[in-house]
Design an enzyme around this catalytic site. Sequence first.
Site, mmCIF file in Angstrom:
data_model
loop_
_atom_site.group_PDB
_atom_site.id
_atom_site.type_symbol
_atom_site.label_atom_id
_atom_site.label_comp_id
_atom_site.label_asym_id
_atom_site.label_seq_id
_atom_site.Cartn_x
_atom_site.Cartn_y
_atom_site.Cartn_z
ATOM 1 N N THR A 282 20.126 -27.287 54.996
ATOM 2 C CA THR A 282 20.576 -27.116 56.372
ATOM 3 C C THR A 282 19.905 -25.871 56.937
ATOM 4 O O THR A 282 19.764 -24.864 56.245
ATOM 5 C CB THR A 282 22.109 -27.008 56.455
ATOM 6 N N PHE A 284 19.832 -22.970 59.873
ATOM 7 C CA PHE A 284 20.750 -22.264 60.770
ATOM 8 C C PHE A 284 19.958 -21.306 61.651
ATOM 9 O O PHE A 284 18.951 -20.758 61.205
ATOM 10 C CB PHE A 284 21.743 -21.406 59.958
#
Length: 689
Positions: A282, A284
Amino acid sequence: MARKQEAEEKPVVAEDSATSEKLRQIDSELIRLLSERKKAIANIPEAGYQIGEEEALLSQIINLGKKYDLDAYFVNKIFKDIQDYFKRLHQDRLADYHRQATVADDQIVVAFQGIEGAYSHLVGQKFFASRLDRVVFKGLLTFRAILEAVEKGGADYAILPIENTTAGSINESYDLLAQTKLSIIGEEILPVDHCLMAIENVPLSRIRRIYSHPQALAQCSTFLSSLDHCTVESFVDTAMAIKKVKDDQDLSEAAIGSEEAAQLYGLTVVKRDIANTRENYTRFFIVAREPVKYDERIPCKTSLIIATKHVEGALVNCLNVLAKHHLNLTKLESRPRANVPWEYLFYVDFEGNLEQPNVKIGLEELTGEVSFMKVLGSYPAKTNGIRRQADTEIAARNTTPISDTEPPPERPKGKIAIPEKKPYRLAGRFTKAEDTRLKVKNVVIGGGTFVVMAGPCAVESDEQINLCARAVAENGGDILRGGVFKPRTSPYSFQGLGFEGLELMAHAGERYGLPIITEVLHPTDAEKIAKRADILQIGARNMQNFPLLREVGRLNKPILLKRGMMASIDELLAAAEYILSQGNQQVILCERGIRTFETATRNTLDLSAVPVLKYHSHLPVIVDPSHASGDWKWIIPLVEASLAVGADGVIVEIHPEPEKAMSDGEQSLNFKNFEVMMKRLQRLKNLLK
Ligand code: PEP
Ligand code: MN
């Protein structure tokens, strides 16, 4: 007898505690030295930071480690981590130095969505690792709330998840970025290793309810669908789901989240690695009120939002401006414009820093092509990961002219007219003038690198493939080769371990950080092999197996196409055309020797095919001296010749014990000779610079 054992055991215990004391001392010394390193870095003058310096240092350290009998793979891994940590410290310092508005007091307030232990919280700890003693984390309920906290001064930074490599973009985050006045000042990549956890190690069959964030549930859908006795429930974040399991103390409940969160809440991991895909990351953004001006020498990315004009080719014109200024696009995302039906905003990320003149000029020019533009910020890039040798080589070649006096070899300039008689179009330089560069994990193939693919002819066992992978990684090879479906002349010879072998190979590749290449024999296997292998190989015997070529042409995976032993160069390019014409543009050509009247070698390596192919085609060309020569004695000189003649790499066979190999042992290098090969390659590269 029992007595004797007792008597013997005593000194062993005493020795054990002496040894552990010694180890403790050594470990403390290592920590003390790391802190010395930290102090030394703090004294580096601003101008002392040189990108690329780490690679040179790393290879010196690996060589030093070898002298002290330390495993090169281990030294490489540890020192890369050390370098990464200190690089981050250094970048933070440079960032602080360039920061316009400094945070008023010493405390840094970081807002994230969720509660302690959520993935966003872990990311905050990673990003602010060097300043953790000053950070106060503030968990809030929604993404909007964390951005508002920064806007209104209740927090200095917010951690905003933006995309996941399995589940895709997080639309809400993109939409919020369009509305906010905040700037992106950093990005962070979190490897997501989802675990199933419960209050104790219960069998899966006893679990009835599983809780997590919807994204995490989606990323583990395959695992969850195998548990038909369970219901799943969505929570605002993974940590809240974990907290519920902890609070309820019910053996039939479980949660999905990170191992760190399990530890934090005192839960037990029942099963690891439950995500649909192993490579799950992921990304960010770290946002702040003011942009940060990063030093030009830090490799950065820049993010923008643009709205295109309502004219034909508007988006293409924008992208052309970026290309003209050599700004490499890393992401393009479109989102509907709020309150303006059927109009879209484009989110653009490219490699570059707002401090660089070409970025400034490029963006100025871009304003003329758009109806709206908002610069979200420049920040140190994290998606390119640890730079592999291949990337460094490109950088080195781009900056080092071969010689001032020698003209570069002539290549077709720009596109040339399609010659009528050629049986290929897409493979030729008439449709694409510049070299094709393929990225396989972190390895770049084509466009100036020289990759080494090495491994056994056939995968024989877990031990054998792991030993080979280790030898490849330790000696600086790039890709692990190995056959699991073998095209053998005799049906009585070893035919390979099939998918079981592929699994062994994939694990060995993962363990040593190497992409893997393996041969596909049958069209119906192609898709399944592509799920685990990074490159698919079409063997010489199948160069004109047109249904197979068509099948791999529909995959989105690089294909290494070997030249048939009786095929001409034009026929090889026409075979490549079969793959390209189906959509897959990731083709690597391989010269592996052809049948001639010569019998002293297994085949005759046609080295002249390399410059000829590279003249006519933009596709990378790899040489296989193993199958060409059939004898390990000729491999090293032929590898050197391949580099000199302009190939983009080699594929060679190696084996821990070639004399015991189940196939092609006579042409396989042992590890000692593979090491020699790699050293000689390095020496020749230095000479050719
Ligand atoms: C191989 O690389 O394992 C192989 C069988 O090679 P080729 O197709 O070139 O004979
Ligand atoms: Mn072989």
